[in-house]
Write an enzyme that holds these catalytic residues in place. Structure first.
Site, PDB file in Angstrom:
ATOM      1  N   THR A  81       2.622   2.304  14.055  1.00 48.23           N
ATOM      2  CA  THR A  81       3.638   2.839  13.154  1.00 48.23           C
ATOM      3  C   THR A  81       3.125   2.772  11.712  1.00 48.23           C
ATOM      4  O   THR A  81       2.710   1.717  11.247  1.00 48.23           O
ATOM      5  CB  THR A  81       4.956   2.034  13.263  1.00 48.23           C
ATOM      6  N   ASP A 104       0.609   7.453   7.632  1.00 46.73           N
ATOM      7  CA  ASP A 104       1.062   7.379   6.239  1.00 46.73           C
ATOM      8  C   ASP A 104       0.094   6.547   5.403  1.00 46.73           C
ATOM      9  O   ASP A 104      -0.199   6.888   4.249  1.00 46.73           O
ATOM     10  CB  ASP A 104       2.461   6.781   6.158  1.00 46.73           C
ATOM     11  N   SER A 157      -3.813  -1.300   9.051  1.00 48.42           N
ATOM     12  CA  SER A 157      -2.350  -1.203   9.119  1.00 48.42           C
ATOM     13  C   SER A 157      -1.816  -1.308  10.543  1.00 48.42           C
ATOM     14  O   SER A 157      -0.628  -1.549  10.729  1.00 48.42           O
ATOM     15  CB  SER A 157      -1.868   0.101   8.475  1.00 48.42           C
TER      16      SER A 157
END
Length: 69
Positions: free
Chosen positions: A12, A16, A46
């Site tokens: 997730t 981005d 991330s």
């Protein structure tokens, strides 16, 4: 640009993170190739935590990861 291998927990926010890191490095004057390498490292990092915001790495974390891989 090849990806980075990590022990991913949750993807997730990885896209981005990649986009933000890529644009930040382009804005800082990197070539698209340099920016992509940096963004790949940031996105890989991330994925090592849960959620879309908390595991986003700092510049220092990305720099250290890139220096050690």
């Amino acid at each position: 640009v090849p990806g980075r291998k990590v022990n991913a927990i949750d993807a997730t926010g990885a896209g981005d993170t990649y986009d933000g890191a890529f644009l930040a490095r382009i804005s800082a004057g990197d070539t698209p190739f340099e920016a992509a390498h940096y963004a790949n490292a940031a996105a890989a990092l991330s994925t090592q935590g849960y959620g879309g915001v908390a595991p986003m790495p700092t510049k220092a974390a990305v720099d250290a990861f890139m220096a050690n891989t």
